[in-house]
Design a protein around this motif. Structure first.
Motif, PDB file in Angstrom:
ATOM      1  N   ARG A  28       0.845  -1.197   0.000  1.00 59.03           N
ATOM      2  CA  ARG A  28       0.000   0.000   0.000  1.00 59.03           C
ATOM      3  C   ARG A  28       0.878   1.245   0.000  1.00 59.03           C
ATOM      4  NH1 ARG A  28      -5.373  -1.748   1.897  1.00 59.03           N
ATOM      5  NH2 ARG A  28      -6.092   0.361   1.615  1.00 59.03           N
ATOM      6  N   THR A  29       0.617   2.139  -0.962  1.00 54.57           N
ATOM      7  CA  THR A  29       1.387   3.385  -1.051  1.00 54.57           C
ATOM      8  C   THR A  29       0.515   4.627  -1.091  1.00 54.57           C
ATOM      9  OG1 THR A  29       1.451   3.192  -3.465  1.00 54.57           O
ATOM     10  CG2 THR A  29       3.321   2.270  -2.252  1.00 54.57           C
ATOM     11  N   ASN A  30      -0.777   4.464  -1.340  1.00 51.90           N
ATOM     12  CA  ASN A  30      -1.680   5.606  -1.476  1.00 51.90           C
ATOM     13  C   ASN A  30      -2.390   5.865  -0.149  1.00 51.90           C
ATOM     14  OD1 ASN A  30      -3.645   7.481  -2.112  1.00 51.90           O
ATOM     15  ND2 ASN A  30      -4.511   6.319  -3.811  1.00 51.90           N
ATOM     16  N   VAL A  31      -2.098   6.994   0.489  1.00 55.67           N
ATOM     17  CA  VAL A  31      -2.714   7.307   1.781  1.00 55.67           C
ATOM     18  C   VAL A  31      -4.213   7.561   1.664  1.00 55.67           C
ATOM     19  CG1 VAL A  31      -0.597   8.172   2.833  1.00 55.67           C
ATOM     20  CG2 VAL A  31      -2.116   9.765   1.628  1.00 55.67           C
ATOM     21  N   GLN A  32      -4.703   7.775   0.458  1.00 57.13           N
ATOM     22  CA  GLN A  32      -6.139   7.981   0.260  1.00 57.13           C
ATOM     23  C   GLN A  32      -6.895   6.654   0.134  1.00 57.13           C
ATOM     24  OE1 GLN A  32      -7.310  10.985   0.731  1.00 57.13           O
ATOM     25  NE2 GLN A  32      -5.215  11.706   0.934  1.00 57.13           N
ATOM     26  N   VAL A  70      -3.947  -6.989   4.408  1.00 57.32           N
ATOM     27  CA  VAL A  70      -2.665  -6.360   4.069  1.00 57.32           C
ATOM     28  C   VAL A  70      -1.565  -6.944   4.951  1.00 57.32           C
ATOM     29  CG1 VAL A  70      -1.355  -4.199   4.027  1.00 57.32           C
ATOM     30  CG2 VAL A  70      -3.732  -4.232   3.256  1.00 57.32           C
ATOM     31  N   ARG A  71      -0.555  -7.474   4.298  1.00 56.67           N
ATOM     32  CA  ARG A  71       0.599  -8.037   4.999  1.00 56.67           C
ATOM     33  C   ARG A  71       1.713  -6.996   4.989  1.00 56.67           C
ATOM     34  NH1 ARG A  71       0.287 -13.202   6.162  1.00 56.67           N
ATOM     35  NH2 ARG A  71      -1.457 -14.390   5.336  1.00 56.67           N
ATOM     36  N   LEU A 128      -2.144  -4.135   9.447  1.00 54.76           N
ATOM     37  CA  LEU A 128      -1.585  -2.832   9.833  1.00 54.76           C
ATOM     38  C   LEU A 128      -2.036  -1.797   8.811  1.00 54.76           C
ATOM     39  CD1 LEU A 128       0.203  -0.972  11.504  1.00 54.76           C
ATOM     40  CD2 LEU A 128       2.171  -1.803  10.189  1.00 54.76           C
ATOM     41  N   ASP A 129      -2.741  -0.770   9.278  1.00 53.40           N
ATOM     42  CA  ASP A 129      -3.286   0.261   8.386  1.00 53.40           C
ATOM     43  C   ASP A 129      -2.337   1.446   8.237  1.00 53.40           C
ATOM     44  OD1 ASP A 129      -3.775   0.857  11.066  1.00 53.40           O
ATOM     45  OD2 ASP A 129      -5.667   1.871  10.663  1.00 53.40           O
ATOM     46  N   ALA A 130      -1.132   1.138   7.784  1.00 53.77           N
ATOM     47  CA  ALA A 130      -0.111   2.155   7.531  1.00 53.77           C
ATOM     48  C   ALA A 130       0.518   1.844   6.185  1.00 53.77           C
ATOM     49  CB  ALA A 130       0.947   2.135   8.632  1.00 53.77           C
TER      50      ALA A 130
END
Length: 154
Positions: A16-20, A28-29, A115-117
């Motif tokens: 994941r790279t898009n903060v939106q 998500v691993r 992890l939501d980062a």
């Protein structure tokens, strides 16, 4: 009030790279790689825990210039809440925390799910999740369950 500095202890790596892109974090691993200054045995014993609390910095979001109540995620169908009644990045110190399932511990690398980062996010601390620190009962407004329905979906 006095101020203090925080030095990250590691960094998040994932797809994941898009903060939106703010939903579907459940599958998500991520790998948290801890800085070499802590040594290769810094996570010794963590493999005995099922979950870890990851504290991180919403570094890709600007610090807000005001903190008036707003609806979460800008959704007009939700009530406006103050900064301390929300968990998003619009925070005074931009600190996030998520309890994640541990899938592997390898030296300075910790693999987690949920992890939501986004990738590149600085991690400021890791704490094993312990039932003694969890509340026996938890109360929240009715709208929260619907609001969060897609957040941790795979």
């Amino acid at each position: 009030m006095s101020t203090f500095g925080i030095t990250p202890i590691g960094v998040v790596s994932n797809v994941r790279t898009n903060v939106q892109d703010t939903d579907n974090w459940g599958a998500v691993r991520s790998t948290v790689t801890v800085d070499p200054r802590f040594g290769d045995d810094c996570m010794q014993g963590l493999e005995g825990f099922s979950h870890v609390e990851v504290l991180f910095v919403f570094d890709q979001f600007p610090e807000p210039d005001e903190y008036r109540p707003l609806p979460p995620r800008g959704r007009s169908d939700l009530p406006a809440v103050g900064v301390f009644a929300a968990r998003g990045p619009r925070r005074p110190n931009r600190i996030g925390v998520t309890c994640c399932r541990i899938t592997a511990v390898r030296g300075r690398e910790l693999d987690v799910v949920g992890l939501d980062a986004v990738s590149g996010t600085p991690v400021i601390d890791l704490k094993p999740a312990m039932s003694a620190f969890a509340p026996g009962t938890l109360r929240e407004p009715e709208w929260v369950a619907e609001f969060m329905d897609d957040y941790f979906k795979p």
